[in-house]
Scaffold this active site. Structure first.
Site, short mmCIF file in Angstrom:
data_model
loop_
_atom_site.label_atom_id
_atom_site.label_comp_id
_atom_site.label_asym_id
_atom_site.label_seq_id
_atom_site.Cartn_x
_atom_site.Cartn_y
_atom_site.Cartn_z
N TYR A 10 4.14 6.93 9.59
CA TYR A 10 3.21 5.55 9.23
C TYR A 10 3.92 4.81 8.73
O TYR A 10 3.71 3.38 8.88
CB TYR A 10 2.04 6.13 8.28
N HIS A 31 1.00 -1.33 0.11
CA HIS A 31 0.02 -0.13 0.11
C HIS A 31 0.90 1.37 0.06
O HIS A 31 1.63 1.28 0.99
CB HIS A 31 -1.03 -0.03 1.23
N LYS A 53 1.67 0.89 14.90
CA LYS A 53 2.79 0.70 15.47
C LYS A 53 3.21 -0.62 16.31
O LYS A 53 4.60 -0.90 16.59
CB LYS A 53 3.32 2.03 16.10
N TYR A 63 -9.40 6.03 6.97
CA TYR A 63 -9.49 6.26 8.27
C TYR A 63 -10.46 7.72 8.14
O TYR A 63 -10.22 8.59 7.59
CB TYR A 63 -8.12 6.90 9.02
N PRO A 67 -4.14 1.31 18.39
CA PRO A 67 -3.74 0.70 16.97
C PRO A 67 -3.76 1.86 15.92
O PRO A 67 -3.55 1.40 14.72
CB PRO A 67 -4.99 -0.43 16.98
#
Length: 395
Positions: free
Chosen positions: A383, A74, A295, A202, A291
């Site tokens: 990220y 991704h 990480k 998100y 979450p």
């Protein structure tokens, strides 16, 4: 039963198994124990967003020959708010990516690799306590499935047995840790359906947060913000889909049979001590994160990379300097990850008691991130993962 080894590892999760794998590559023997059966470890479906550095370690060291073949690369995520989606392009911002590869698949790979190499890996052996931590021969006292006593004497004991394991008590029980519990949780479902999105979504909505994720082409994982006291069985499937759909306006979710549901509480923890004598903590035994920032497992891998280098210096060269520095070095990354996880969580979730000012400020923050090259780059860098220590290249 009395066993002697160089490193005793409590916990056959990603941290414990990867550590055993990397130590073996350095010619250092270890024994790994876990209270669960192999079938239980391999069948418990867990999340799995792997940072680029994590993938590189798994692939380069032979820990996984499937992560690049089966895992889904991704190069971005979508932040959705005010009814619109905004893609954060990792490749454009920082030239990196993440891989969707569930944790239980990582564990299958690691278990297969360790057993093929002749690893002393003992399932259904439960650690009861760690003794003699401040000597050069610490011991793990455990029980096997039949109740027989197992004692493992080692030069170093590594606690990779999670937040409720005995290792944390042996190292930091008297000192505790930094703790934060959040006033909301995630209601998670697993369903039989095709993916609703090519990348993770998100979503910050007026009704609360939602995350649209995936496990495979046939199984999807989705979450919505809920009360920590919610009963997973209290919702009908129709209600679950209605809530999820309301949280991602502008995206039509592909529905399917819900076969698992749970409520995931949000906690942050960092142990005051990660080492006591010859006993060391890694992974969830030392720290937990919400979450939202993906990480958890990646922090465990970073811990293991550092610790492998420290144990190589200690056990091969009798050099204690890297082990002495391990907590301080590891904590630098841990606190960066804690901040990023907190930031993502606070930016995307509704806070109890929030008023219109709080809501509009939050939307302003989201617009600042998606509308700024610097903002997108910060999110992308964190990220996809900060660079691993230079030692990772030598493992």
């Amino acid at each position: 039963m009395h066993v002697r080894t160089r490193v005793a590892i409590i916990g056959a999760g990603p941290a414990g198994l990867l550590l055993a794998h990397l130590l073996d590559r350095q010619g250092i023997e270890s024994v790994v124990i876990d209270s669960r059966s192999r079938a239980e470890i391999e069948s418990t479906i867990r999340a799995g967003i792997l940072e680029q550095g994590t993938v590189e370690v798994l692939d380069r060291t032979g820990a996984s020959d499937r992560v690049l073949r089966v895992g889904q690369r991704h190069e971005g995520v979508e932040l959705r708010f005010d009814g619109e989606g905004h893609r954060i392009d990792f490749a454009e911002s920082v030239g990196r990516a993440v891989w969707l590869y569930p944790q239980h698949e990582v564990l299958k790979d690691l278990i297969a690799a360790r057993l093929a190499a002749g690893q002393d890996l003992r399932f259904e052996v439960t650690a009861e306590r760690v003794e003699d931590a401040e000597t050069d021969r610490p011991r793990v006292v455990a029980r096997d499935a039949e109740g027989g006593r197992v004692e493992i004497e080692a030069e170093v004991v590594v606690g990779a047995d999670g937040s409720r394991g005995v290792a944390r008590e042996a190292v930091s029980g008297a000192y505790g840790g930094h703790f934060r519990e959040y006033p909301f949780a995630w209601f998670g479902i697993l369903c039989e359906a095709p993916p609703s999105s090519e990348e993770l979504i998100y979503s910050n909505s007026p009704d609360g947060f939602a995350l649209i994720s995936s496990r495979s082409a046939e199984v999807q994982r989705m979450y919505f913000q809920c009360d920590p006291q919610d009963d997973p069985s209290a919702y009908t499937e129709e209600q679950l889909w209605r809530i999820l759909q309301s949280r991602v306006p502008g995206t039509t979710l592909k529905e399917g049979r819900v076969f698992q549901r749970d409520v995931l509480r949000f906690r942050s923890f960092v142990a005051h001590e990660m080492r006591r004598g010859r006993v060391v903590l890694v992974g969830d035994a030392a720290h937990t994160v919400p979450p939202t920032g993906a990480k958890g497992m990646n922090l465990a891998v970073a811990d293991v990379v550092l610790l492998t280098d420290a144990l190589r210096a200690l056990l091969r060269d009798r050099d204690t300097s890297l082990l002495d520095a391990f907590p301080r070095t590891a904590l630098d990354r841990i606190w960066k990850a804690q901040h990023f996880s907190w930031w993502m969580t606070s930016m995307l979730h509704l806070q109890p008691g929030a008023d219109e000012f709080d809501r509009l400020r939050q939307l302003g923050e989201l617009r600042s991130v998606v509308g700024s090259a610097a903002g997108r780059a910060y999110l992308s860098e964190a990220y996809t993962g900060w660079p691993l220590p230079p030692a990772a290249a030598d493992l």
